[in-house]
Design an enzyme around this catalytic site. Structure first.
Site, PDB file in Angstrom:
ATOM      1  CG  HIS A 185      -2.068   0.961   1.061  1.00  0.00           C
ATOM      2  ND1 HIS A 185      -1.976   2.288   1.353  1.00  0.00           N
ATOM      3  CD2 HIS A 185      -3.329   0.754   0.584  1.00  0.00           C
ATOM      4  CE1 HIS A 185      -3.123   2.861   1.070  1.00  0.00           C
ATOM      5  NE2 HIS A 185      -3.971   1.960   0.592  1.00  0.00           N
ATOM      6  CG  ASP A 223      -8.495  -4.604  -2.606  1.00  0.00           C
ATOM      7  OD1 ASP A 223      -9.713  -4.465  -2.471  1.00  0.00           O
ATOM      8  OD2 ASP A 223      -7.746  -3.692  -3.002  1.00  0.00           O
TER       9      ASP A 223
HETATM   10  N1  CMC Z   1       4.235  -7.604  -4.795  1.00  0.00           N
HETATM   11  C1  CMC Z   1       5.578  -7.557  -4.990  1.00  0.00           C
HETATM   12  N2  CMC Z   1       6.296  -6.428  -4.884  1.00  0.00           N
HETATM   13  C2  CMC Z   1       5.661  -5.301  -4.580  1.00  0.00           C
HETATM   14  C3  CMC Z   1       4.267  -5.269  -4.355  1.00  0.00           C
HETATM   15  C4  CMC Z   1       3.546  -6.470  -4.464  1.00  0.00           C
HETATM   16  N3  CMC Z   1       2.230  -6.489  -4.285  1.00  0.00           N
HETATM   17  N4  CMC Z   1       3.887  -4.009  -4.066  1.00  0.00           N
HETATM   18  C5  CMC Z   1       5.007  -3.263  -4.105  1.00  0.00           C
HETATM   19  N5  CMC Z   1       6.074  -4.048  -4.409  1.00  0.00           N
HETATM   20  C6  CMC Z   1       7.484  -3.609  -4.496  1.00  0.00           C
HETATM   21  C7  CMC Z   1       7.729  -2.858  -5.800  1.00  0.00           C
HETATM   22  O1  CMC Z   1       8.198  -3.719  -6.812  1.00  0.00           O
HETATM   23  C8  CMC Z   1       8.768  -1.852  -5.373  1.00  0.00           C
HETATM   24  O2  CMC Z   1      10.025  -2.501  -5.347  1.00  0.00           O
HETATM   25  P1  CMC Z   1      11.358  -1.655  -5.701  1.00  0.00           P
HETATM   26  O3  CMC Z   1      11.456  -0.579  -4.652  1.00  0.00           O
HETATM   27  O4  CMC Z   1      12.448  -2.677  -5.605  1.00  0.00           O
HETATM   28  O5  CMC Z   1      11.162  -1.097  -7.068  1.00  0.00           O
HETATM   29  C9  CMC Z   1       8.400  -1.509  -3.926  1.00  0.00           C
HETATM   30  O6  CMC Z   1       7.685  -2.659  -3.449  1.00  0.00           O
HETATM   31  C10 CMC Z   1       7.522  -0.282  -3.807  1.00  0.00           C
HETATM   32  O7  CMC Z   1       6.415  -0.452  -4.672  1.00  0.00           O
HETATM   33  P2  CMC Z   1       5.724   0.719  -5.464  1.00  0.00           P
HETATM   34  O8  CMC Z   1       4.985   0.164  -6.633  1.00  0.00           O
HETATM   35  O9  CMC Z   1       6.736   1.796  -5.742  1.00  0.00           O
HETATM   36  O10 CMC Z   1       4.728   1.254  -4.341  1.00  0.00           O
HETATM   37  P3  CMC Z   1       3.463   2.131  -4.574  1.00  0.00           P
HETATM   38  O11 CMC Z   1       3.205   2.826  -3.314  1.00  0.00           O
HETATM   39  O12 CMC Z   1       3.638   2.984  -5.787  1.00  0.00           O
HETATM   40  O13 CMC Z   1       2.302   1.061  -4.923  1.00  0.00           O
HETATM   41  C11 CMC Z   1       0.530  -0.469  -4.696  1.00  0.00           C
HETATM   42  C12 CMC Z   1       1.343   0.649  -4.038  1.00  0.00           C
HETATM   43  C13 CMC Z   1      -0.676  -0.794  -3.836  1.00  0.00           C
HETATM   44  C14 CMC Z   1       0.037  -0.006  -6.079  1.00  0.00           C
HETATM   45  C15 CMC Z   1       1.450  -1.718  -4.859  1.00  0.00           C
HETATM   46  O14 CMC Z   1       1.872  -2.169  -3.586  1.00  0.00           O
HETATM   47  C16 CMC Z   1       0.767  -2.845  -5.627  1.00  0.00           C
HETATM   48  O15 CMC Z   1       0.819  -2.864  -6.865  1.00  0.00           O
HETATM   49  N6  CMC Z   1       0.094  -3.811  -4.903  1.00  0.00           N
HETATM   50  C17 CMC Z   1      -0.662  -4.858  -5.541  1.00  0.00           C
HETATM   51  C18 CMC Z   1      -2.027  -4.310  -5.981  1.00  0.00           C
HETATM   52  C19 CMC Z   1      -2.952  -4.105  -4.818  1.00  0.00           C
HETATM   53  O16 CMC Z   1      -3.110  -4.951  -3.958  1.00  0.00           O
HETATM   54  N7  CMC Z   1      -3.646  -2.931  -4.820  1.00  0.00           N
HETATM   55  C20 CMC Z   1      -4.639  -2.598  -3.805  1.00  0.00           C
HETATM   56  C21 CMC Z   1      -4.217  -1.468  -2.925  1.00  0.00           C
HETATM   57  S1  CMC Z   1      -5.251  -1.323  -1.455  1.00  0.00           S
HETATM   58  C22 CMC Z   1      -6.817  -0.868  -2.029  1.00  0.00           C
HETATM   59  C23 CMC Z   1      -6.886   0.532  -2.446  1.00  0.00           C
HETATM   60  O17 CMC Z   1      -7.068   1.403  -1.556  1.00  0.00           O
HETATM   61  O18 CMC Z   1      -6.797   0.795  -3.620  1.00  0.00           O
END
Ligand code: CMC
Length: 430
Positions: free
Chosen positions: A308, A365
């Site tokens: 998140h 989720d």
């Molecule tokens: N599985 C594997 N690696 C992950 C995941 C994951 N679910 N989420 C983040 N990472 C890694 C990502 O690869 C990155 O690694 P690095 O720093 O080495 O590049 C690091 O963690 C930070 O990730 P980010 O994408 O820069 O983080 P963000 O804050 O931009 O993204 C997120 C947040 C929710 C989009 C992401 O964690 C994700 O894609 N999760 C899976 C989808 C999901 O469950 N979404 C629902 C969110 S909760 C409901 C809502 O309110 O929408």
């Protein structure tokens, strides 16, 4: 007390300015950089808004480090335990918990608006039977703008209130109709004797040929799911609603744009993606392989329902939902092999240095799909349920924005990295 400021220096010119440091009731202080461009001629760069407060708000507070979520100051745990979704809708919209009379008036108002215009029903027939219900939601909610002209003046508070009530009341009806349409079953009119969640279940699962009694365990779980999704400050879909609304677009159009932003798997689409992922994993023995894939930089696979932007400790909603999922499955005596896979996945990921270092925990989720499956809601309706829950948040944030005297059209700038000026070349000479 001396005014707090932050000094920003442009080392290339040696010029600096002091910008005010604003303090809210809670949360980190915010540097007000509104004069940065006019005084220093520079923009700030923050793709994904990781350090940017886009507005001032009194609605929802999140402390991501400590797993705190509060609506209007009330902890989400207390609301999920003691309140009802309709009461939370009132709280989000009006800022305070309702008195008994205020609640009764609000409940009657929402019930009064639960039917949709008969003309709106014909829109459903234009969609293909296999259309994703989120596609139908985007279209039909947007189309409400064409039917409710008596509530479209956004500068009139009565119109805004009427639109808010209509949207909250009619979203469940539109959502249930999108399901009925895909099933080839007749639309079922709302029954205003039922609670908000029961009424939705009734419109989803009643058929003219048989009597349907909403199960109280299921209705209660659904009501809690709605509460837990009701608002989440400036997330992608809410920011989309605010940005669309900043151009003075009507509220139905704004909520429709919020639905589009919610649809993606990085946001509300994750609940559907979690179950699809678990089905793909297939059995607990395969979990380690998928965890490795999620860590692999060369793979696009991520653990859906994990991570998140704001929560870096745990998602308080996930904790509550996991408990409700366990209770519902037990109560209904449902055994699903997918739950075993999910538990194994959670256990392995939570003990893996990659997930620990990156502070990736199950989010709202991860477990909600188990409850929705137990209710009998099909996978492609999962994100629609998220949308129903988030509706009072979207509309409250829109109302707050319109009432804000300093409100301006949202207009971000950019770091242009394209071609510098060049002369047009005739096609024959290219
Ligand atoms: N599985 C594997 N690696 C992950 C995941 C994951 N679910 N989420 C983040 N990472 C890694 C990502 O690869 C990155 O690694 P690095 O720093 O080495 O590049 C690091 O963690 C930070 O990730 P980010 O994408 O820069 O983080 P963000 O804050 O931009 O993204 C997120 C947040 C929710 C989009 C992401 O964690 C994700 O894609 N999760 C899976 C989808 C999901 O469950 N979404 C629902 C969110 S909760 C409901 C809502 O309110 O929408």
């Amino acid at each position: 007390m001396a005014k707090e400021t932050v000094t920003i220096t442009d080392n290339s010119t040696g010029k600096s300015i002091e910008v005010p440091l604003l303090r809210g009731t809670e949360g980190p202080p915010v540097a007000d950089i509104g004069k940065l461009y006019s005084e220093l001629g520079i923009f700030t760069y923050d793709p994904g808004f990781t350090s940017t407060a886009s507005c001032e708000s009194k609605i929802t507070y999140i402390d991501g480090e400590n797993g705190i979520l509060r609506y209007r100051g009330y902890p989400v745990e207390q609301l999920a335990q003691k309140s009802s979704h309709l009461e939370v809708c009132y709280l989000l919209l009006h800022g305070e918990l309702p008195s008994k009379n205020q609640f009764e008036t609000f409940r009657k108002n929402i019930a009064h608006h639960s039917m949709i215009h008969e003309g709106l029903k014909s829109f459903f027939n234009g969609f293909s039977r296999d259309a994703h219900p989120m596609a139908i939601m985007v279209g039909v909610v947007g189309a409400m703008s064409a039917f409710y002209h008596d509530s479209l003046d956004i500068f009139n508070t009565d119109h805004r209130d009427l639109s808010a009530d209509r949207i909250i009341a009619k979203m469940t009806t539109i959502a249930a109709y999108s399901y009925k349409y895909s099933m080839g079953q007749p639309f079922v009119y709302p029954n205003n004797d039922l609670s908000y969640a029961e009424n939705f279940l009734h419109m989803m699962f009643s058929v003219p040929a048989e009597r349907y009694e909403p199960n109280p365990v299921i209705a209660d779980a659904l009501d809690k799911i709605f509460i837990l999704h009701a608002d989440h400050e400036q997330n992608a879909s809410t920011s989309t609603v605010r940005l669309a609304g900043s151009s003075q677009a009507n509220p139905f159009a704004c909520i429709s744009s919020g639905i589009t932003a919610l649809w993606g798997p990085a946001h509300g689409g994750a609940n559907e993606a979690v179950i699809r992922m678990l089905m793909k994993i297939g059995k607990p023995e395969n979990v380690p392989k998928y965890v490795e894939m999620a860590k692999d930089k060369n793979s696009t696979f991520r653990l859906m329902g994990f991570g998140h932007r704001v929560y870096k400790n745990y998602d308080p909603r996930a904790k509550i939902i996991k408990k409700i999922a366990g209770d519902v499955l037990k109560e209904l005596n449902i055994h699903t092999p997918l739950l075993e896979i999910a538990l194994k996945l959670e256990e392995i990921a939570l003990n893996d240095p990659y997930f620990i270092e990156k502070k990736l925990y199950p989010n709202v989720d991860f477990y909600s799909g188990f409850i929705l499956q137990a209710i009998g809601i099909p996978l492609n309706m999962f994100t629609v349920i998220f949308a129903l829950g988030r509706t009072p948040g979207w509309i409250s944030q829109w109302m707050e924005m319109i009432a804000e005297p300093k409100q301006k059209i949202g207009r971000p700038r950019q770091l242009y990295v394209g071609a510098p000026e060049r002369d047009y070349i005739e096609m024959a000479k290219r």
